[in-house]
Design a protein around this motif. Structure first.
Motif, PDB file in Angstrom:
ATOM      1  N   SER A 193       0.733  -1.162  -0.130  1.00 41.31           N
ATOM      2  CA  SER A 193       0.023  -0.214   0.207  1.00 41.31           C
ATOM      3  C   SER A 193       1.013   1.066   0.083  1.00 41.31           C
ATOM      4  O   SER A 193       1.937   0.879  -0.364  1.00 41.31           O
ATOM      5  N   THR A 194       0.410   2.285   0.193  1.00 37.71           N
ATOM      6  CA  THR A 194       1.103   3.748   0.404  1.00 37.71           C
ATOM      7  C   THR A 194       0.438   4.524   1.073  1.00 37.71           C
ATOM      8  O   THR A 194      -0.574   4.646   1.280  1.00 37.71           O
ATOM      9  N   THR A 195       1.462   5.603   1.669  1.00 35.69           N
ATOM     10  CA  THR A 195       0.693   6.770   2.264  1.00 35.69           C
ATOM     11  C   THR A 195       0.114   7.766   1.088  1.00 35.69           C
ATOM     12  O   THR A 195      -0.594   8.783   1.416  1.00 35.69           O
TER      13      THR A 195
ATOM     14  N   TYR B  18      -1.327  -3.944  -4.183  1.00 34.04           N
ATOM     15  CA  TYR B  18      -0.833  -5.353  -4.678  1.00 34.04           C
ATOM     16  C   TYR B  18      -0.401  -6.261  -3.685  1.00 34.04           C
ATOM     17  O   TYR B  18       0.132  -5.829  -2.766  1.00 34.04           O
ATOM     18  N   SER B  19      -0.910  -7.518  -3.976  1.00 34.24           N
ATOM     19  CA  SER B  19      -0.336  -8.356  -2.924  1.00 34.24           C
ATOM     20  C   SER B  19       0.051  -9.705  -3.884  1.00 34.24           C
ATOM     21  O   SER B  19      -0.580 -10.184  -4.379  1.00 34.24           O
ATOM     22  N   THR B  20       1.332 -10.419  -3.367  1.00 36.21           N
ATOM     23  CA  THR B  20       1.647 -11.543  -4.296  1.00 36.21           C
ATOM     24  C   THR B  20       0.775 -12.704  -3.742  1.00 36.21           C
ATOM     25  O   THR B  20       0.748 -13.596  -4.561  1.00 36.21           O
ATOM     26  N   ALA B  21       0.360 -12.687  -2.622  1.00 36.96           N
ATOM     27  CA  ALA B  21      -0.543 -13.886  -1.972  1.00 36.96           C
ATOM     28  C   ALA B  21      -1.938 -13.902  -2.850  1.00 36.96           C
ATOM     29  O   ALA B  21      -2.432 -15.144  -3.170  1.00 36.96           O
ATOM     30  N   ASP B  22      -2.472 -12.928  -3.332  1.00 33.07           N
ATOM     31  CA  ASP B  22      -3.451 -12.985  -4.370  1.00 33.07           C
ATOM     32  C   ASP B  22      -3.229 -13.585  -5.534  1.00 33.07           C
ATOM     33  O   ASP B  22      -3.927 -14.274  -6.385  1.00 33.07           O
ATOM     34  N   LYS B  23      -2.037 -13.819  -6.158  1.00 30.22           N
ATOM     35  CA  LYS B  23      -1.742 -14.123  -7.528  1.00 30.22           C
ATOM     36  C   LYS B  23      -0.881 -15.536  -7.139  1.00 30.22           C
ATOM     37  O   LYS B  23      -0.522 -16.199  -8.191  1.00 30.22           O
ATOM     38  N   ASP B  24      -0.545 -16.076  -6.007  1.00 23.80           N
ATOM     39  CA  ASP B  24       0.078 -17.120  -5.495  1.00 23.80           C
ATOM     40  C   ASP B  24       1.589 -16.870  -6.304  1.00 23.80           C
ATOM     41  O   ASP B  24       1.946 -17.808  -7.148  1.00 23.80           O
ATOM     42  N   THR B  25       2.106 -15.833  -6.168  1.00 19.63           N
ATOM     43  CA  THR B  25       3.577 -15.531  -6.782  1.00 19.63           C
ATOM     44  C   THR B  25       4.490 -14.985  -5.793  1.00 19.63           C
ATOM     45  O   THR B  25       4.602 -13.536  -5.885  1.00 19.63           O
ATOM     46  N   PRO B  26       5.155 -15.714  -4.867  1.00 18.34           N
ATOM     47  CA  PRO B  26       6.114 -14.936  -4.085  1.00 18.34           C
ATOM     48  C   PRO B  26       7.026 -14.073  -4.904  1.00 18.34           C
ATOM     49  O   PRO B  26       7.278 -14.494  -5.944  1.00 18.34           O
TER      50      PRO B  26
ATOM     51  N   PRO C  48      14.646  -1.675  -9.873  1.00 19.80           N
ATOM     52  CA  PRO C  48      14.522  -1.962  -8.425  1.00 19.80           C
ATOM     53  C   PRO C  48      13.092  -2.403  -8.347  1.00 19.80           C
ATOM     54  O   PRO C  48      12.377  -1.617  -8.501  1.00 19.80           O
ATOM     55  N   GLY C  49      12.764  -3.778  -7.974  1.00 22.02           N
ATOM     56  CA  GLY C  49      11.441  -4.099  -7.515  1.00 22.02           C
ATOM     57  C   GLY C  49      11.340  -4.256  -6.131  1.00 22.02           C
ATOM     58  O   GLY C  49      12.125  -3.618  -5.391  1.00 22.02           O
ATOM     59  N   PRO C  50      10.229  -4.708  -5.562  1.00 22.36           N
ATOM     60  CA  PRO C  50       9.287  -5.510  -6.483  1.00 22.36           C
ATOM     61  C   PRO C  50       8.136  -4.569  -7.038  1.00 22.36           C
ATOM     62  O   PRO C  50       7.640  -3.684  -6.460  1.00 22.36           O
ATOM     63  N   ILE C  51       7.807  -4.759  -8.155  1.00 21.43           N
ATOM     64  CA  ILE C  51       6.758  -4.271  -9.126  1.00 21.43           C
ATOM     65  C   ILE C  51       5.824  -5.212  -9.581  1.00 21.43           C
ATOM     66  O   ILE C  51       6.126  -6.104  -9.979  1.00 21.43           O
ATOM     67  N   PRO C  52       4.485  -4.891  -9.543  1.00 23.40           N
ATOM     68  CA  PRO C  52       3.424  -6.014 -10.069  1.00 23.40           C
ATOM     69  C   PRO C  52       3.684  -6.162 -11.444  1.00 23.40           C
ATOM     70  O   PRO C  52       3.993  -5.453 -12.294  1.00 23.40           O
TER      71      PRO C  52
END
Length: 214
Positions: A93-95, A104-112, A173-177
């Motif tokens: 998330s972000t301020t 974005y969440s990696t868990a939503d896509k099952d992609t650590p 530099p990542g992580p980037i969706p």
């Protein structure tokens, strides 16, 4: 009550009280503004494993480099070392997002997200969160979950300064969706962190779960 499948970002009122008042920037004040904003943010509750479904009352500290952090769950075993491979799930998330909205969440896509520590492919804020930041923030241990507010200087500042065509995963530099797996999330990320029309570069808010060998 808004919950995400595995990790969800929150900027609850309790979290705000845990942050050192001297460290709260104008960008973070969105969580303590009008009563309506506070009410909406307070309704966003973390769901990090069943033990934290109700949202822990975290006490934030500030590291030497300016990262605000709190451990929702302390892991076990040996910390990772530079040159080792790190594997994490994260929720971003972000301020700069309305009411702490998830990007974005990696868990939503099952992609650590996986990388070699110190290879330059990952923003400094996440590497410091995992490896530690001197005596002011200990390294994470496998199985641990850490909530972070990463200042823009340790986040995606360079992406905002670069041409828009460089705001992609490869070579930056990542992580980037990943656009090919999460196009809408990538566009949301791009509008926040790769938008030269923004008046300021917002801080990054992350929940990070570190895995062991995986």
């Amino acid at each position: 009550m808004l919950r995400f499948s595995f990790l969800a970002l929150t900027l609850m009122t309790a979290t705000c009280h845990g942050l050192s008042q001297g460290q709260i920037s104008r960008r973070k004040v969105f969580v303590t503004g009008t009563s309506g904003v506070v009410s909406s943010v307070s309704a966003i509750v973390v769901s990090i494993d069943s033990a934290y479904a109700a949202g822990p009352d975290l006490s934030f500290r500030t590291s030497a480099s300016g990262i605000q952090w709190a451990d929702a769950k302390v892991g076990s075993g040996n910390p990772l070392q530079p040159g080792g491979t790190a594997t994490i799930d994260y929720a971003m998330s972000t301020t700069g997002a309305r009411y702490g909205t998830k990007i974005y969440s990696t868990a939503d896509k099952d992609t650590p997200y996986r990388w070699k520590l110190g290879d330059g492919t990952t923003i400094a804020g996440i590497e410091k969160a995992i490896l530690g930041d001197g005596d002011s923030m200990p390294p994470m241990k496998p199985g641990g979950i850490r909530r972070l507010v990463i200042p823009q200087s340790l986040g995606y500042t360079k992406l905002a300064e670069a041409p828009k065509t460089l705001c992609v995963q490869d070579g930056t530099p990542g992580p980037i969706p990943p656009p090919n797996q999460a196009f809408e999330e990538y566009q949301r990320f791009k509008n926040i962190y790769c938008n030269p029309d923004r008046q300021y570069q917002p801080d990054l808010v992350l929940d990070v779960k570190l895995y062991g060998s995986r």
